[in-house]
Design a protein around this motif. Structure first.
Motif, PDB file in Angstrom:
ATOM      1  N   ASP A 126       0.862  -1.175   0.000  1.00  0.00           N
ATOM      2  CA  ASP A 126       0.000   0.000   0.000  1.00  0.00           C
ATOM      3  C   ASP A 126       0.899   1.225   0.000  1.00  0.00           C
ATOM      4  N   ALA A 127       0.963   1.910  -1.113  1.00  0.00           N
ATOM      5  CA  ALA A 127       1.856   3.057  -1.253  1.00  0.00           C
ATOM      6  C   ALA A 127       1.456   4.208  -0.331  1.00  0.00           C
ATOM      7  N   ASP A 128       0.164   4.357  -0.062  1.00  0.00           N
ATOM      8  CA  ASP A 128      -0.291   5.448   0.800  1.00  0.00           C
ATOM      9  C   ASP A 128       0.199   5.276   2.234  1.00  0.00           C
ATOM     10  N   THR A 129       0.095   4.069   2.763  1.00  0.00           N
ATOM     11  CA  THR A 129       0.519   3.815   4.145  1.00  0.00           C
ATOM     12  C   THR A 129       1.902   3.202   4.235  1.00  0.00           C
ATOM     13  N   GLU A 130       2.468   2.861   3.076  1.00  0.00           N
ATOM     14  CA  GLU A 130       3.785   2.221   2.995  1.00  0.00           C
ATOM     15  C   GLU A 130       3.836   0.946   3.830  1.00  0.00           C
ATOM     16  N   THR A 131       2.796   0.122   3.714  1.00  0.00           N
ATOM     17  CA  THR A 131       2.748  -1.140   4.434  1.00  0.00           C
ATOM     18  C   THR A 131       2.688  -2.311   3.454  1.00  0.00           C
TER      19      THR A 131
END
Length: 51
Positions: free
Chosen positions: A7-12
């Motif tokens: 998940d690029a938004d949360t970097e997870t």
């Protein structure tokens, strides 16, 4: 290949739909995870199952 998802938004990074199959194949091929990695991976799968 749907083994992990990022998940690029949360970097997870989370297990993907095929993560269980890959872990099973690695275990059958003699691969292993250390206890902390395995515990973490299993807890992620358990959370996915309850969604």
């Amino acid at each position: 290949m749907d083994v992990i998802e990022f998940d690029a938004d949360t970097e997870t990074i989370t297990p993907g739909p095929h993560a269980v199959q890959v872990l099973t194949a690695l275990e059958g091929a003699g691969g292993s995870l250390d206890n902390r990695q395995e515990t973490h991976a299993r807890s992620e799968f358990d959370r996915e199952d309850t969604r």
